[in-house]
Structure formats: C-alpha cells, structure tokens
Design a protein around this motif. Structure first.
Motif, short mmCIF file in Angstrom:
data_model
loop_
_atom_site.label_atom_id
_atom_site.label_comp_id
_atom_site.label_asym_id
_atom_site.label_seq_id
_atom_site.Cartn_x
_atom_site.Cartn_y
_atom_site.Cartn_z
N GLY A 1 5.88 -10.78 -8.38
CA GLY A 1 4.64 -10.78 -9.16
C GLY A 1 3.75 -11.95 -8.82
O GLY A 1 3.78 -12.49 -7.71
N GLU A 2 2.96 -12.38 -9.80
CA GLU A 2 2.00 -13.46 -9.55
C GLU A 2 2.72 -14.78 -9.22
O GLU A 2 2.13 -15.67 -8.62
N ALA A 3 3.98 -14.88 -9.59
CA ALA A 3 4.71 -16.13 -9.34
C ALA A 3 4.95 -16.38 -7.86
O ALA A 3 5.13 -17.51 -7.44
N ASN A 4 4.95 -15.34 -7.04
CA ASN A 4 5.10 -15.59 -5.60
C ASN A 4 3.72 -15.64 -4.95
O ASN A 4 2.70 -15.47 -5.61
N PHE A 5 3.69 -15.87 -3.68
CA PHE A 5 2.40 -16.08 -3.01
C PHE A 5 2.00 -14.88 -2.17
O PHE A 5 0.95 -14.86 -1.56
N SER A 6 2.82 -13.83 -2.18
CA SER A 6 2.90 -12.99 -1.00
C SER A 6 1.69 -12.18 -0.57
O SER A 6 1.24 -12.31 0.54
N ASP A 7 1.14 -11.31 -1.43
CA ASP A 7 0.38 -10.19 -0.87
C ASP A 7 -1.14 -10.31 -0.87
O ASP A 7 -1.81 -9.48 -0.29
N LEU B 1 -1.89 -5.56 -10.83
CA LEU B 1 -0.95 -4.64 -11.48
C LEU B 1 -0.12 -3.94 -10.42
O LEU B 1 1.08 -3.74 -10.57
N MET B 2 -0.79 -3.56 -9.34
CA MET B 2 -0.12 -2.86 -8.25
C MET B 2 1.00 -3.74 -7.67
O MET B 2 2.13 -3.27 -7.50
N GLN B 3 0.70 -5.00 -7.43
CA GLN B 3 1.73 -5.85 -6.81
C GLN B 3 2.89 -6.10 -7.75
O GLN B 3 4.06 -6.02 -7.36
N GLY B 4 2.59 -6.38 -9.03
CA GLY B 4 3.66 -6.66 -9.98
C GLY B 4 4.64 -5.50 -10.07
O GLY B 4 5.86 -5.68 -10.01
N LEU B 5 4.10 -4.30 -10.19
CA LEU B 5 4.97 -3.13 -10.34
C LEU B 5 5.65 -2.75 -9.04
O LEU B 5 6.80 -2.28 -9.04
N ALA C 1 0.83 -1.20 0.00
CA ALA C 1 0.00 0.00 0.00
C ALA C 1 0.87 1.26 0.00
O ALA C 1 0.55 2.25 -0.66
N GLN C 2 1.97 1.21 0.73
CA GLN C 2 2.88 2.37 0.77
C GLN C 2 3.47 2.66 -0.60
O GLN C 2 3.51 3.79 -1.06
#
Lengths: 641, 246, 251
Positions: A431-437, A448-452, A124-125
């Motif tokens: 990006g989508e390859a990890n599990f994180s967010d 899009l937000m997470q990838g970038l 979010a930050q």
C-alpha cells in the motif's frame, strides 16, 4: 546533514522477459506452501486499510495464522475510507481503447518516469481482478440503467476507466475488505487487535520475526512473534501537520522498521492536492479535500492587484487574473495536480492570495451557474458545495469558493522488491507504506487500485515464496528483549522530560517548517535551512516536551509524542533526499530545475533512479541507488501548455 | 466566543465518572467542535491536567470514529453531521454545552468520551459479508444489477458505524446499524445466497450483545450522519421473519 | 513501569482465542425471546385489538339508531351462533382471545422496556429528542394510561359498578346515563383516553407495518397515511356517541 553513498541496490525478484509475462512467470516460479503447513505459519499485518485489510483477510482465507493490528477502535476506520474519487481498472468496458498496456503507460508517464516498469505493469494487470472481487463482495459501485458498471474519466487519462461509488469509493471498497476481514476473524484464522500501536520490529537472525506493540487502552507492552511481518501502515503526509490525512496517520511503524534496517525509498516524493479548503486559523487541525472534479466547471482566479481587500463580487472582470487559463491556454483550469498547486502557490507568494493569511485562490462558479443554471450546478456538485458550506460557513452559490493546495499522499515509502519484500527478509510492505508503483507522482484513482492489488493479489502470492522455507523456529530471546527495552526506554524518556510544550505544538511547528522549506517548491537554500532547523527543534522537543499522565492507561498525549518524535527523524531524511535529488520530477519540484516557462525539468541522466536510504549511525544515512530502466515507455518531458 | 463546557470525565471503566465544568475562552466561530476541544486539551496538558480523551481520526465525517452527545443530541443538533464536521458558529457566545459519551451497556466507557464499540464488529462477524474468497470472483459484468437496487444498496451501505443510532435510541437499540448492512447486501444479487441466514445471525448477535429492541421511534435516523433511512429496519425485519419461518 | 505480556510463540499456532475478542455468541433462545420476535408479538396482538376496536366502534354507533337498535346489537353479541352454541359462548371465546392479546401485548411491551432499560444503565444528563419524540412516551405511558382507562371503562359500562344505572340495566340505558350532561367529567375523561388511544394507534399501526417488514421507501407514505386514517376514524367513531349524549343530541 552527513550521508554516504553505498553500493547500488537492485530488484532481483522481477523475472526477465516480456513485461506482460513477468507476473505469470513470477507466480509460477514462486514456491508454494503446503496447505497443511499454512496453519503452522504466523503472519503479522500492521494496519487495516485497503492494503492491510485485504491482505489479512486473504492470508486468512489461504489458511495462514494471521494477527492483524490497527490503532483505531475497529479495522473499518483506516484512512482509505476517506478516498472520494474512484478506482482505476483496465476493464475497457467502454470500448474506448483502454487496455492493460495503456493503464501501464499512463501510470509510468504520470509518475514522471520514476517508477519500475515491472511493478506498474503488474498493477495494471491485476486491476481488472480487483473490480471483479469488489463487485462479488457486494460493493455498490455506480451503475447505468442497463445494470452495468458506470465509469468516468479522471485526471491524466484520456479513457474512462475509473469505477466509483458516488464520492465514497474508498469507503465502499474498504468496507468490502473489512467485511472479508471480519469473516476471517469469525472463522478464527485472523486474530484482531484493535487500539494497538506497533512500536518496534523484532529482527532476529536477519529475519523480521515479530513486533512490539502497545495496547493503547491499558498501556501494556506486548510482544507478538511470527514468521513474517507485513506493514500496511499508510503514508506519512502528517509530517506536515496539516494534511488531508487522518489525525492518527503516522510514520512510526515504517520509521522504526527503517531504523531496524529496512531502506526508505524516495522520501521526498509528496503529492500536493490543489483543491482543498484553505486554513482558517492557527487552531486548524486538518485539511479537507474537495474533489478535483470541481475544476471541470469552476474557474480559478485571484485579484490582479496585490493585497486587494475587496469582496470578490466587487472586483470587476478586468481586475481578475484567471491565471491558469492565462498561463496554460490549452488545458486551462484542468492542468495536472502538481502544476495547479504550484501556480496557486506562486500567485499567493506574489501577495495576491485571498482569504485569511492570503493563502487561498478563488474557485468561481458564477459563469457555470449563468451558463448551466443553478439547478444543473447543484445536481453535479451539490454535495461538495454543502460540504464546503458546512466547513467555511460560506455559500459557494453566492460567493466563490476559496481553495488552496494541501499535502495529500506520499509516493515514497519503504523500499520493496517485486515481491513487495523490504531489505529485511520477512518484512513485507504494501500500500502507501511502500514506495513502489507511483514513481514521483500518483495519478488520481490509483491509490485504491494499488492498495487492493497488493493486498488481495500480489502479497498473498509472493509471501508464500518466502514462507515456504518456514516455520523459522524459536525467536532469539535477546532480540525480543532488546526491542522491548528500546520501546520502554523511549516511552520512559518521553514521560521524563516534563517540559512546558505539548507534542502538538512541536508537531505544528515542524509541519510549518516542512511546508515552508520542503513543500510545493524546494530550493537548495530552503532545504539546507530545514536541515539546520529540524535538529534544533528536535533537541528542544526532547528537552521541553510535556507528556501528561502515565504509560499504564489510555494516554493520547503519549501516543502523539511518540509519533512526533519519529516525524522529526523522517522530516530530516525527507529534506536530505530532496536536497540530493537536485532535479524536479512529479511531486518534487526543485526551483533550480525548471525550464524557461517555469515547468518542472527532469534530469534523467543523473536521477533516473530510486534513492533508497539505509538508516545510518554516526555517519548519517547511506544512499543506495536503484537504476530505473525503461524498455517500453520512452522517457519524455511532460507538457500541458 | 466564550463557552462553558460540562464534560463527562471518567478515568477508566471502573471509575464512577462525573461531569466537570471547564471555561473555554476566545473560541473562533470557524473552529470545528473537535478543534475547540483540542484548544482546551492543549491548555490542560500544559497545566499538568489530564486532557479529555475522545475518539477521532479522519475529521472529515467518514471514518465514524468521533462521536459525543452534545447538549443531549448525538453528534450535536446540526443534522446529517458528524461531531468532527460540526462548527462552533452554530453555538451562541456564552453558551453552556453539555458533552457526554455514547451511553449504552454494549458500549462501555473506556475513558472520558471514549467508548468501546467492538460489539458492532461482532455483529458484522456474525454474517455481515458475502463469502467470496479473493481470486474466486466472476467477471464484474456477469451479473447486471438494476440501477435502482444499486443506488438503494449504496444508500444503506454509507453507514459509517459511528454508533450515534444506538446513542440516540431511547431503547439503546442497534437496529439501524444492523439493518443498514442487512439491507445493503439484501438488495444486491451477490448477497442473495446468504440473505436469510445473514439476517438471522446478525439480529441474534445484536440481541446477545445486549442492545435494546426497536420501537420505531425514528431517533436513530434523525441523528444518523449519513441519513440511513428507517425502512432499512423494515427490510431487516422482513428478512428476519422469513428466516425464522423457514 | 509497564507490564509485559507475551502472546504466543512463533511456531505454535497463535490463534488461541483471546476470550474478550471472540464473539459472545449466546445461544439464541428462539424467536419469541428475540427482540424482533417480541416486536412481532406486539404487532400481531395489536392488530387483533385494532380489529376489536373497529367492531366495538361500529357497535357503539348503533346508539344513533335508537336505544333498541343498540340493545339488539348487544343482545345479538351474546346470542351469536345460537342455538348451535350456548348463550354468550362465542362472545366469551372472543373475549378470551382479546384478553390473551392484551396480556401478550403487555408482556412483550414490558419485556422490551426492561431490555431497553438494561441497554442503557447510565442515563444522559441532557437528552433531547430529534424525532417525533412523543412516540416513546405515548407508547409506554400512553399504554399504561389506556390500561387504567379500560379498567374504569369496564367497571362503568360493562359491569355497571360505577354506572348510575347499575349492572342490571339495558346497555343503552347505561351508556346514555353514563354520559349524562351531569357527568360531563366522565365524557371528558373518555375524550382524553380516546385521544390517547388514537395517538397510540397512529404510531402503533405504522410500527406494526414496519415490524412485519411491509414498510419500504415506496410504500412508506401510504402506510403512514393508513395508520393515521385508521386512528382518526376510530377516535371520531368512539367520541361521537358520548359527545352526542352529553350535548343532548342522543337522549
């Protein structure tokens, strides 16, 4: 399928202290790499979507030696390009009460309390910097007449924080990253390898040190060595064969890294999107998403009677069941994705579905056209109606649209810590390859937000902490040779079978099996059945698959066969994970775990954890749990009644 | 539906290539064009033949990977449509369909219908970007952009880089592709500092890749799946002239 | 078995540029060798020729004011700026300029056409135009047709070689004799050629606007209309005298 439970796993990289200070602390605490040393450090990035493209470009800008790989003919084609809706950012340009904290809160809640607070807060930050960066690159976001950026609201949020570029936000953001990447290629900091597919990870002395790739044009097997490897190879929704993913999307890069020791987290978390164009026949090769915004004005219904063969226009009002409005009177047609999807499945299971095979429900604009006029509807949804007509040949102004849910996104992926580093030192996953967010469910406009965020801002900082100890010297020849032998063996084995069925026919069958038994609704019985069927089908694959051509040429059948082989192994782990997680949460719905109204019921006492799977040998996979703690957002059950 | 396909087959760059005829039966009108080829390929694989290689990925008209010349028209006769979005209901039962790869010297054939379009990447490398490293950007609202400019920039920026413009152009020109990027960035304040050097570098790169010159026939925009307008080329010409006048 | 190739060690800098991937940046040979530069040459020389055609047409129309008016005009062209400049000097300079424009126009056209040929070495088995497909044909083949017509035209009315009245006659006599009803086929040839010129201009003039970068979304309609209007005026203006002569209106 056998599995054992290993020791708990923990993220050791997120600093302690107030959540809003953790990222600052980590950035300050991370070791820096001397600019002169960066040139001596080599980083491999797999995939050129929003995450991989932006990461490769940024690492190049920082002065690292980067090698970037993609399977397409140019980095601009990665499937991020197909994202329609928008990108969230806590800019609060509207003054409508948005804040970093609110975006953090919405994301944790939307993820059904299965994501890490530290990661989500950082996301979010960083979201605000993404918009700044994209605008500076010339991304043509929608604007208002005053020249400022326009925003809209999106599912799961009560504020207007989604920035967009008509229905092509993913395309415009990806082209921004692609252009930054091409700039670095011209500058010589990034070496681009298109039409190359990663087939194995080289791990030497406990570190990820390179990859084995296949040049898809010549068939040459190449070894590429480096000081760190970044996987940005996207999600694995294509395990279902039919999905909204691109045809080439696959799990091979992350799966083979998993085989080398990277833990796979929450593989069962899949997102099903409720508004896709239904399957029209056996030959169907992929599904197309229709923007969720259609549910703002369209009404969803099916006939009251089973197997009603009448044309929709001939069914009188009293014989229609507007089931979403009936079951969820307060949210009606606007319930969240997972709920809308499951409700559609339920009415179709009752035999009330419409269209070929009874797998579809109506999304009707008749009332909207009567109320607003055809012109107003056309202005709002014209391009979507056109797209629908192009694919189905039906005019949605006259006949109601038919929609059905489809697999859209996978929240699971390789396990990473706060630094986005996997359990293999030197292997980073973004990006989508990890599990994180996203926890168990991703909110719209957050992919899009997470990838970038990962590619532009997080990884370039955290990877430095690892690389500061490098360069790591020569790579053990034996480790490289072994990886190469594994790759060659697999290719040779696939070519040697010479059976009678095509890789696609196996993939189709596997996908159907996964959709039926591990799809929108999962039960212990269905999952056990899948776990029985998958090994049988895999055995048949290895005895009866037909791969034409040779390994030394452009061979799309061979590429496909290799990917399908990995999908089998992944499918098995997905079903196992879904079986072990006997609660319902987000995109994972276990029929055994629902409340009296049929809503998903979490079991926080037993399942407030990440399931990180270690690839096992004879004894099957090993489950490591990472306990999730919520200091800031109180766990509650979602309700949309 | 039953169809006769005449398809360009070429096993590799050094092969001369030829048209080969295939019969496809029981084609459903709801199939997409690529699904029809999938069905043919499945049969070819089982029969031990080499399936027809073609590029494709998203199959929803946005990635720009697919592309073939169908009956003499890039992406087929339906307007504003990529090959993957073209459906068989637009063809007559019993029709004979000719399928060829993009034809241009800078797009050498890799195999069958697959061509190498990396020349486009090199045109972008020459200057199709704004030089702004990650982390250095000012607040997004610090520079307002007129809505009209933002919208026009968007129209140009929707180019998917498929190469249909080159395939359709009687001169094999890449002007529409190059102009789309130049126009996109020329219309935005963020693109101004590098505007003229960008136009010069990209046009010169386009030339040195071996693309032909533009004669304003409009074939490109007619087949463009995103309808990139021809006046982007005027914008490119204007910027290029100014860059050379300096 | 597939071949292995090794690409760089982990510690050595990896970015030894792989030759095929780096941009083949041929040193640009200057404005006039670029495809855009050549288009600009075409646009500018084309504009010169359009200017010439307008003047030529206005002169032709003098025939409607009688043979003397036409002959006086022809004479005036040759005695422009006399006595400051010698007889026919200004006209010769203008003619040289015009010939230069024609030569440059053709040079640019030929070299662009050569470039286009090189850009598509393998032709399509099937090719169908989706735009106003006549333009390429009308420009290249039309341009060639116009060249042949201009040669005939010069032999007929300028040098009088193929004209019944010969070189030593008054210009108006040559014109009227040239389009005599008995020579209806000359008028017909002329008509076809002028229409060709008109089509060439309709695309050419708009194309010049585009090449010079004046076209844009707002102006496009106006520019297209301007190109069409100039072409129509020229066609009508050039066809009026011969038709009038052939049909006996002008004697």
């Amino acid at each position: 399928m056998k599995f054992t439970e290993g020791p708990e796993i923990r993220d050791t990289k997120a600093p302690e202290g107030p959540v809003e200070e953790r990222w600052e602390k980590r950035k300050f605490g991370a070791k820096l790499v001397n600019p002169a040393n960066k040139r001596k450090l080599n980083v491999i990035v797999i995939g050129t979507g929003l995450a991989g493209g932006s990461a490769a470009a940024t690492l190049g800008e920082l002065g690292y030696n980067v090698k970037s790989f993609c399977y397409q003919d140019t980095p601009r084609r990665a499937h991020s390009i197909a994202a329609q809706g928008g990108i969230n950012a806590a800019k609060n340009y509207r003054g409508d009460g948005d804040s970093i904290y609110r975006l953090f809160y919405d994301t944790v809640k939307g993820g059904d309390f299965r994501a890490r607070e530290s990661n989500v807060y950082r996301l979010a930050q960083v979201s605000v910097n993404i918009i700044d960066q994209a605008v500076a690159q010339g991304v043509p976001f929608a604007r208002e007449y005053g020249g400022l950026l326009d925003t809209r609201s999106f599912g799961g949020a009560q504020v207007s924080r989604t920035f967009y570029a008509r229905g092509q936000t993913g395309q415009q953001l990806l082209l921004g990253a692609y252009q930054a990447l091409e700039r670095q290629i011209a500058a010589g900091t990034v070496q681009m390898h298109t039409r190359h597919e990663m087939l194995d990870l080289i791990v030497a002395d406990g570190r990820a040190r390179g990859v084995i790739v296949r040049d898809m044009v010549t068939g040459e097997i190449e070894r590429h060595l480096a000081d760190a490897v970044v996987l940005a190879s996207g999600g694995y929704g294509n395990v279902f064969f039919l999905s909204t993913n691109a045809k080439g999307c696959n799990t091979t890069a992350i799966w083979r890294a998993h085989e080398r020791g990277a833990y796979f987290a929450n593989p069962c978390y899949t997102q099903i999107h409720p508004t896709c164009i239904p399957v029209s026949g056996e030959y169907q090769s992929k599904l197309t998403l229709m923007s969720e915004s259609l549910r703002n004005d369209g009404r969803v219904w099916v006939p009251l009677r089973k197997n009603d063969e009448r044309a929709p226009g001939d069914i009188p009002e009293e014989e229609r069941d507007y089931y979403l409005e009936r079951i969820y009177p307060s949210f009606g047609n606007l319930v969240p994705r997972d709920i809308a999807s499951r409700a559609a499945k339920n009415v179709c299971d009752e035999g009330r579905g419409v269209g070929p095979g009874g797998l579809g429900v109506y999304l009707d604009f008749r009332d909207a056209i009567n109320r607003l006029g055809r012109d107003a509807v056309e202005k709002k949804y014209g391009n979507l109606f056109e797209m629908y007509e192009r694919i189905t040949g039906e005019n949605p102004y006259d006949v109601p649209m038919r929609i059905y849910p489809a697999v859209h996104y996978t929240m699971g992926g390789l396990w990473v810590d706060y630094d986005l580093q996997s359990t293999i030192p030197g292997l980073f996953v973004i990006g989508e390859a990890n599990f994180s967010d996203h926890g168990a469910n991703r909110l719209g406009a957050s992919a899009l937000m997470q990838g970038l965020a990962d590619g532009y801002f997080v990884l370039p900082t955290t990877i430095g902490d690892y690389l500061a100890a490098g360069p790591f010297g020569d790579v053990d020849d034996e480790a490289v040779a072994q990886a190469e032998i594994r790759v060659r063996d697999k290719i040779d084995r696939l070519l040697a079978v010479n059976g009678t069925r095509t890789p696609d026919s196996f993939h189709r069958e596997l996908g159907k099996l996964m959709w039926d038994y591990c799809g929108m609704e999962r039960t212990e019985e269905s999952l056990r059945k899948a776990l029985e069927r998958i090994p049988e089908l895999r055995a048949e694959f290895w005895q009866n698959v037909k791969v034409s051509g040779t390994a030394e040429e452009l061979n799309q059948v061979l590429e496909k066969a290799g990917r399908v082989a990995d999908f089998f192994d992944l499918a098995e782990l997905m079903c196992l994970d879904a079986l072990v997680r006997s609660e319902s949460c987000g995109g994972h719905f276990r029929a055994e775990s629902q409340d009296a109204d049929g809503e998903a019921l979490r079991d926080d006492e037993h399942f407030a954890h990440v399931s990180a799977w270690e690839h096992g040998g004879e004894d099957g996979p090993v489950l490591h749990k990472e306990t999730l703690e919520y200091e800031y957002v109180k766990m509650t059950q979602r309700s949309y009644k | 539906m039953n169809l006769t396909l005449r398809v360009w087959r070429q096993s590799g760059p050094s092969d001369a290539g030829r048209m080969v005829t295939y019969k496809v039966e029981d084609v459903s009108p709801d199939m997409s064009f690529l699904e029809m080829l999938d069905v043919l390929n499945e049969r070819l694989i089982v029969e031990g033949d080499d399936p027809i290689a073609f590029d494709h990925d998203c199959r929803e008209g946005i990635c720009g990977m697919c592309g073939m010349v169908i009956n003499g028209v890039a992406h087929g006769e339906q307007r504003a449509t990529t090959t993957c979005q073209l459906h068989m209901r637009h063809f007559e039962d019993g029709a004979e369909i000719t399928i060829e790869p993009w034809r241009a010297a800078p797009f050498p054939v890799v195999k069958d219908l697959v061509v190498d379009r990396s020349a486009f990447d090199r045109i972008i490398q020459a200057g199709g970007f704004v030089s702004v490293p990650a982390g250095s950007a000012p607040d997004a609202h610090s520079v307002p952009v007129r809505k009209e400019d933002a919208d026009a920039a968007f129209d140009a920026a929707t180019c998917i880089g498929c190469g249909a413009c080159v395939a359709a152009c009687p001169n094999g020109s890449a002007s529409l592709f190059t102009a789309a990027k130049i126009t996109h960035l020329s219309l935005l304040p963020q693109g101004q500092p590098e505007r003229l050097s960008r136009a010069k570098a990209m046009v010169d790169q386009m030339d040195s890749e071996g693309f032909g010159g533009c004669t304003n026939t409009g074939e490109c925009t007619a087949v463009c799946p995103k309808g990139i307008p021809l006046d982007t080329i005027a914008q490119m010409n204007s910027d290029y002239l100014k860059a050379n006048a300096k | 078995m597939t071949a292995t190739i090794e690409r760089g060690s982990a510690t050595a800098p990896v970015n030894t540029p792989a030759a095929k991937k780096t941009p083949t940046r041929k040193k640009p040979g200057g404005f006039l060798t670029s495809s855009n530069g050549k288009k600009v040459v075409m646009a500018v020389t084309g504009a010169v020729m359009v200017g010439f055609l307008v003047l030529h047409m206005l002169g032709n129309l003098k025939i409607f004011f009688g043979r003397d008016s036409f002959n006086d005009y022809a004479h005036a062209l040759r005695t422009l700026l006399e006595p400051i400049a010698p007889y026919r000097s200004v006209l010769t300079i203008l003619e040289i300029g015009l010939v230069l424009a024609v030569v440059l126009h053709m040079w640019a056209a030929i070299s662009l056409s050569y470039r286009a040929g090189k850009a598509r070495p393998v032709k399509y088995v099937a090719k169908k135009s989706q735009a106003n497909g006549y333009t390429t044909h009308i420009m290249r083949w039309g341009g060639l047709t116009i060249v042949f017509f201009v040669i005939w035209h010069l032999l007929d009315l300028t040098f009088g070689v193929v004209n019944p009245k010969g070189f030593d006659s008054a210009p108006a006599d040559r014109m009227i004799a040239g389009f005599d009803p008995s020579r209806w086929w000359v008028t017909l040839l002329y008509l076809v050629a002028v229409v060709m010129v008109g089509l060439h201009l309709r695309h050419g003039i708009w194309s010049a606007f585009q090449t010079l970068g004046w076209a844009n979304r707002d102006r496009n309609k106006v520019l297209r209309a301007t190109a069409g209007l100039i072409s129509i005026v020229l066609v009508v203006g050039f066809l009026a005298p011969p038709l009038a002569i052939t049909f006996g209106v002008v004697k």
